[in-house]
Design a protein around this motif. Structure first.
Motif, mmCIF file in Angstrom:
data_model
loop_
_atom_site.group_PDB
_atom_site.id
_atom_site.type_symbol
_atom_site.label_atom_id
_atom_site.label_comp_id
_atom_site.label_asym_id
_atom_site.label_seq_id
_atom_site.Cartn_x
_atom_site.Cartn_y
_atom_site.Cartn_z
ATOM 1 N N UNK A 299 65.709 82.094 90.392
ATOM 2 C CA UNK A 299 64.813 81.223 91.159
ATOM 3 C C UNK A 299 65.520 79.947 91.598
ATOM 4 N N UNK A 300 65.155 79.498 92.794
ATOM 5 C CA UNK A 300 65.543 78.179 93.287
ATOM 6 C C UNK A 300 64.269 77.358 93.437
ATOM 7 N N UNK A 301 64.358 76.065 93.152
ATOM 8 C CA UNK A 301 63.197 75.183 93.248
ATOM 9 C C UNK A 301 63.557 74.016 94.162
ATOM 10 N N UNK A 302 62.809 73.870 95.255
ATOM 11 C CA UNK A 302 63.070 72.812 96.230
ATOM 12 C C UNK A 302 61.886 71.863 96.309
ATOM 13 N N UNK A 303 62.186 70.571 96.305
ATOM 14 C CA UNK A 303 61.158 69.541 96.412
ATOM 15 C C UNK A 303 61.488 68.605 97.564
ATOM 16 N N UNK A 304 60.442 68.088 98.195
ATOM 17 C CA UNK A 304 60.615 67.064 99.215
ATOM 18 C C UNK A 304 59.757 65.866 98.844
ATOM 19 N N UNK A 305 60.273 64.655 99.053
ATOM 20 C CA UNK A 305 59.499 63.451 98.734
ATOM 21 C C UNK A 305 60.034 62.271 99.539
ATOM 22 N N UNK A 306 59.175 61.281 99.747
ATOM 23 C CA UNK A 306 59.589 60.089 100.492
ATOM 24 C C UNK A 306 60.586 59.252 99.697
ATOM 25 N N UNK A 307 60.362 59.151 98.383
ATOM 26 C CA UNK A 307 61.295 58.420 97.530
ATOM 27 C C UNK A 307 61.182 58.914 96.094
ATOM 28 N N UNK A 308 62.189 58.595 95.286
ATOM 29 C CA UNK A 308 62.247 59.082 93.908
ATOM 30 C C UNK A 308 61.211 58.423 93.011
ATOM 31 N N UNK A 309 60.746 57.238 93.384
ATOM 32 C CA UNK A 309 59.819 56.494 92.535
ATOM 33 C C UNK A 309 58.469 57.187 92.399
ATOM 34 N N UNK A 310 58.170 58.104 93.319
ATOM 35 C CA UNK A 310 56.882 58.804 93.281
ATOM 36 C C UNK A 310 56.848 59.895 92.216
ATOM 37 N N UNK A 311 58.005 60.197 91.626
ATOM 38 C CA UNK A 311 58.099 61.294 90.664
ATOM 39 C C UNK A 311 58.531 60.790 89.292
ATOM 40 N N UNK A 312 58.207 61.566 88.271
ATOM 41 C CA UNK A 312 58.657 61.232 86.925
ATOM 42 C C UNK A 312 60.185 61.210 86.894
#
Length: 211
Positions: free
Chosen positions: A92-105
Protein backbone atom coordinates in the motif's frame (compact mmCIF):
# COMPACT_ATOMS: atom_id res chain seq x y z
CA UNK A 1 8.74 5.68 1.92
CA UNK A 2 5.17 4.40 1.64
CA UNK A 3 3.49 7.53 3.04
CA UNK A 4 3.79 10.93 1.36
CA UNK A 5 2.39 14.30 2.44
CA UNK A 6 1.99 16.98 -0.25
CA UNK A 7 1.94 20.48 1.26
CA UNK A 8 0.72 23.59 -0.60
CA UNK A 9 -1.93 26.30 -0.57
CA UNK A 10 -2.74 25.87 -4.27
CA UNK A 11 -5.45 23.18 -4.12
CA UNK A 12 -5.50 22.56 -7.86
CA UNK A 13 -1.72 22.16 -8.15
CA UNK A 14 -1.60 19.97 -5.05
CA UNK A 15 -4.36 17.67 -6.30
CA UNK A 16 -2.68 17.42 -9.69
CA UNK A 17 0.56 16.30 -8.01
CA UNK A 18 -1.34 13.65 -6.04
CA UNK A 19 -3.07 12.27 -9.13
CA UNK A 20 0.12 12.49 -11.21
CA UNK A 21 2.02 10.47 -8.59
CA UNK A 22 -0.59 7.70 -8.78
CA UNK A 23 -0.51 7.74 -12.59
CA UNK A 24 3.30 7.61 -12.70
CA UNK A 25 3.27 4.51 -10.49
CA UNK A 26 0.91 2.84 -12.95
CA UNK A 27 -1.73 2.16 -10.29
CA UNK A 28 -5.06 1.19 -11.85
CA UNK A 29 -8.27 2.94 -10.83
CA UNK A 30 -9.58 -0.26 -9.24
CA UNK A 31 -6.73 -0.08 -6.71
CA UNK A 32 -7.17 3.57 -5.70
CA UNK A 33 -9.24 4.76 -2.72
CA UNK A 34 -9.92 8.51 -2.78
CA UNK A 35 -11.33 10.77 -0.06
CA UNK A 36 -12.21 14.29 -1.24
CA UNK A 37 -14.65 15.60 1.35
CA UNK A 38 -16.03 19.12 1.36
CA UNK A 39 -16.60 18.81 5.10
CA UNK A 40 -14.83 16.87 7.86
CA UNK A 41 -13.30 13.44 7.30
CA UNK A 42 -14.60 11.11 9.99
CA UNK A 43 -13.08 8.08 11.69
CA UNK A 44 -15.52 5.74 9.91
CA UNK A 45 -14.02 6.78 6.57
CA UNK A 46 -10.50 6.06 7.79
CA UNK A 47 -11.59 2.64 9.02
CA UNK A 48 -13.06 1.89 5.58
CA UNK A 49 -9.87 3.14 3.94
CA UNK A 50 -7.74 0.95 6.23
CA UNK A 51 -9.82 -2.12 5.46
CA UNK A 52 -9.47 -1.41 1.74
CA UNK A 53 -5.67 -1.09 1.90
CA UNK A 54 -5.23 -4.39 3.72
CA UNK A 55 -6.86 -6.28 0.85
CA UNK A 56 -4.83 -7.68 -2.02
CA UNK A 57 -4.46 -5.34 -5.04
CA UNK A 58 -6.81 -6.24 -7.89
CA UNK A 59 -4.80 -5.24 -10.96
CA UNK A 60 -1.70 -3.36 -9.72
CA UNK A 61 1.35 -4.07 -7.58
CA UNK A 62 -0.01 -1.83 -4.80
CA UNK A 63 -3.18 -0.23 -3.54
CA UNK A 64 -3.21 3.53 -2.94
CA UNK A 65 -5.16 5.73 -0.54
CA UNK A 66 -5.43 9.42 -1.44
CA UNK A 67 -6.76 11.94 1.09
CA UNK A 68 -6.92 15.22 -0.80
CA UNK A 69 -7.57 17.53 2.16
CA UNK A 70 -6.04 15.90 5.22
CA UNK A 71 -6.56 19.01 7.33
CA UNK A 72 -10.25 18.05 7.40
CA UNK A 73 -9.50 14.86 9.34
CA UNK A 74 -11.14 15.03 12.76
CA UNK A 75 -8.88 14.32 15.76
CA UNK A 76 -10.33 10.79 16.19
CA UNK A 77 -9.80 10.23 12.46
CA UNK A 78 -6.19 11.46 12.72
CA UNK A 79 -5.53 9.08 15.60
CA UNK A 80 -6.93 6.19 13.55
CA UNK A 81 -4.85 7.29 10.58
CA UNK A 82 -1.75 7.37 12.76
CA UNK A 83 -2.22 3.69 13.59
CA UNK A 84 -2.35 2.93 9.87
CA UNK A 85 0.86 4.89 9.27
CA UNK A 86 2.61 3.04 12.09
CA UNK A 87 1.87 -0.36 10.52
CA UNK A 88 1.04 0.18 6.83
CA UNK A 89 0.39 -2.83 4.58
CA UNK A 90 3.42 -3.78 2.48
CA UNK A 91 1.41 -3.46 -0.73
CA UNK A 92 0.00 0.00 0.00
CA UNK A 93 0.91 3.62 -0.64
CA UNK A 94 -0.67 6.40 1.41
CA UNK A 95 -0.90 9.93 -0.01
CA UNK A 96 -2.05 13.03 1.86
CA UNK A 97 -2.62 16.60 0.76
CA UNK A 98 -2.80 19.59 3.11
CA UNK A 99 -2.36 23.36 3.11
CA UNK A 100 0.25 23.20 5.88
CA UNK A 101 1.77 20.77 8.37
CA UNK A 102 0.29 22.55 11.39
CA UNK A 103 -3.16 21.18 10.56
CA UNK A 104 -2.00 17.63 11.31
CA UNK A 105 -0.67 15.79 14.34
CA UNK A 106 3.14 16.04 14.44
CA UNK A 107 3.31 12.24 14.70
CA UNK A 108 1.49 11.94 11.36
CA UNK A 109 3.84 14.40 9.67
CA UNK A 110 6.91 12.62 11.07
CA UNK A 111 5.85 9.35 9.43
CA UNK A 112 5.50 10.88 5.97
CA UNK A 113 7.84 12.06 3.29
CA UNK A 114 6.91 15.75 3.01
CA UNK A 115 6.84 17.32 -0.47
CA UNK A 116 6.18 21.03 -0.85
CA UNK A 117 3.93 21.88 -3.79
CA UNK A 118 4.66 25.32 -5.29
CA UNK A 119 1.85 27.60 -6.38
CA UNK A 120 1.48 26.93 -10.05
CA UNK A 121 -1.12 26.45 -12.72
CA UNK A 122 -1.30 23.11 -14.42
CA UNK A 123 -1.82 23.69 -18.13
CA UNK A 124 -4.36 21.25 -19.49
CA UNK A 125 -3.50 20.18 -23.01
CA UNK A 126 -7.17 19.49 -23.73
CA UNK A 127 -8.72 22.36 -21.76
CA UNK A 128 -10.34 24.07 -24.76
CA UNK A 129 -11.83 20.80 -26.02
CA UNK A 130 -13.07 19.86 -22.54
CA UNK A 131 -14.76 23.22 -21.90
CA UNK A 132 -16.29 23.27 -25.37
CA UNK A 133 -17.73 19.78 -24.94
CA UNK A 134 -19.10 20.46 -21.44
CA UNK A 135 -20.84 23.57 -22.73
CA UNK A 136 -22.31 21.83 -25.76
CA UNK A 137 -22.93 18.09 -25.42
CA UNK A 138 -24.52 17.60 -28.82
CA UNK A 139 -24.21 14.21 -30.51
CA UNK A 140 -21.94 15.59 -33.24
CA UNK A 141 -19.54 17.14 -30.72
CA UNK A 142 -19.44 13.95 -28.64
CA UNK A 143 -18.51 11.77 -31.63
CA UNK A 144 -15.92 14.28 -32.87
CA UNK A 145 -14.37 14.29 -29.40
CA UNK A 146 -14.29 10.48 -29.28
CA UNK A 147 -12.74 10.30 -32.75
CA UNK A 148 -10.02 12.79 -31.80
CA UNK A 149 -9.00 11.34 -28.43
CA UNK A 150 -10.05 7.70 -28.80
CA UNK A 151 -7.48 6.72 -31.42
CA UNK A 152 -5.59 4.51 -28.97
CA UNK A 153 -5.47 3.56 -25.30
CA UNK A 154 -2.66 5.98 -24.40
CA UNK A 155 -4.37 9.02 -25.93
CA UNK A 156 -7.71 8.15 -24.33
CA UNK A 157 -6.12 7.58 -20.91
CA UNK A 158 -4.32 10.94 -21.02
CA UNK A 159 -7.56 12.69 -22.02
CA UNK A 160 -9.55 11.01 -19.23
CA UNK A 161 -6.95 11.98 -16.63
CA UNK A 162 -7.04 15.59 -17.86
CA UNK A 163 -10.84 15.56 -17.78
CA UNK A 164 -10.79 14.15 -14.25
CA UNK A 165 -8.36 16.85 -13.11
CA UNK A 166 -10.56 19.55 -14.67
CA UNK A 167 -13.66 18.19 -12.92
CA UNK A 168 -11.93 17.76 -9.55
CA UNK A 169 -10.52 21.27 -9.74
CA UNK A 170 -13.96 22.61 -10.65
CA UNK A 171 -15.57 20.70 -7.79
CA UNK A 172 -13.02 21.55 -5.09
CA UNK A 173 -12.67 25.24 -5.99
CA UNK A 174 -16.39 25.77 -6.54
CA UNK A 175 -15.90 26.95 -10.12
CA UNK A 176 -18.96 26.76 -12.33
CA UNK A 177 -22.66 26.37 -11.60
CA UNK A 178 -23.10 22.65 -12.34
CA UNK A 179 -21.04 21.12 -9.55
CA UNK A 180 -23.37 18.15 -9.00
CA UNK A 181 -23.30 17.36 -12.70
CA UNK A 182 -19.50 17.57 -12.72
CA UNK A 183 -19.22 15.34 -9.64
CA UNK A 184 -21.39 12.67 -11.31
CA UNK A 185 -19.34 12.93 -14.49
CA UNK A 186 -16.14 12.47 -12.47
CA UNK A 187 -17.51 9.14 -11.21
CA UNK A 188 -18.16 8.10 -14.81
CA UNK A 189 -14.61 9.11 -15.78
CA UNK A 190 -13.23 6.83 -13.06
CA UNK A 191 -15.41 4.01 -14.40
CA UNK A 192 -14.16 4.74 -17.93
CA UNK A 193 -10.54 4.51 -16.76
CA UNK A 194 -11.32 1.14 -15.21
CA UNK A 195 -12.89 -0.06 -18.47
CA UNK A 196 -9.88 1.20 -20.40
CA UNK A 197 -7.60 -0.87 -18.17
CA UNK A 198 -9.36 -4.07 -19.31
CA UNK A 199 -8.94 -3.20 -23.00
CA UNK A 200 -12.42 -1.95 -23.89
CA UNK A 201 -12.36 0.01 -27.18
CA UNK A 202 -11.11 3.57 -26.33
CA UNK A 203 -13.35 5.34 -28.83
CA UNK A 204 -16.42 3.48 -27.60
CA UNK A 205 -15.57 4.42 -24.00
CA UNK A 206 -15.38 8.13 -24.85
CA UNK A 207 -18.62 8.00 -26.84
CA UNK A 208 -20.52 6.29 -24.01
CA UNK A 209 -19.08 8.64 -21.39
CA UNK A 210 -21.15 11.60 -22.59
CA UNK A 211 -24.21 9.84 -24.03
Amino acid sequence: MQSILFIGSDVGARNYKLDAWVAEKGIRVSDVYRIANNDSVKISQIRSLTSYLYKKPLSSTHRVAVVYEAEKLTIPAQNAFLKLLEEPPKTAYILLGARNKLALLPTIVSRCLVINTPITKHVLKCKDEIEKLLENMEIKAIFENAESFGKNKETAEEYLHELLFYLQDSFLTGRGVELEKHANLAKQVNLSLRMLSVNVNPRQILENLFL
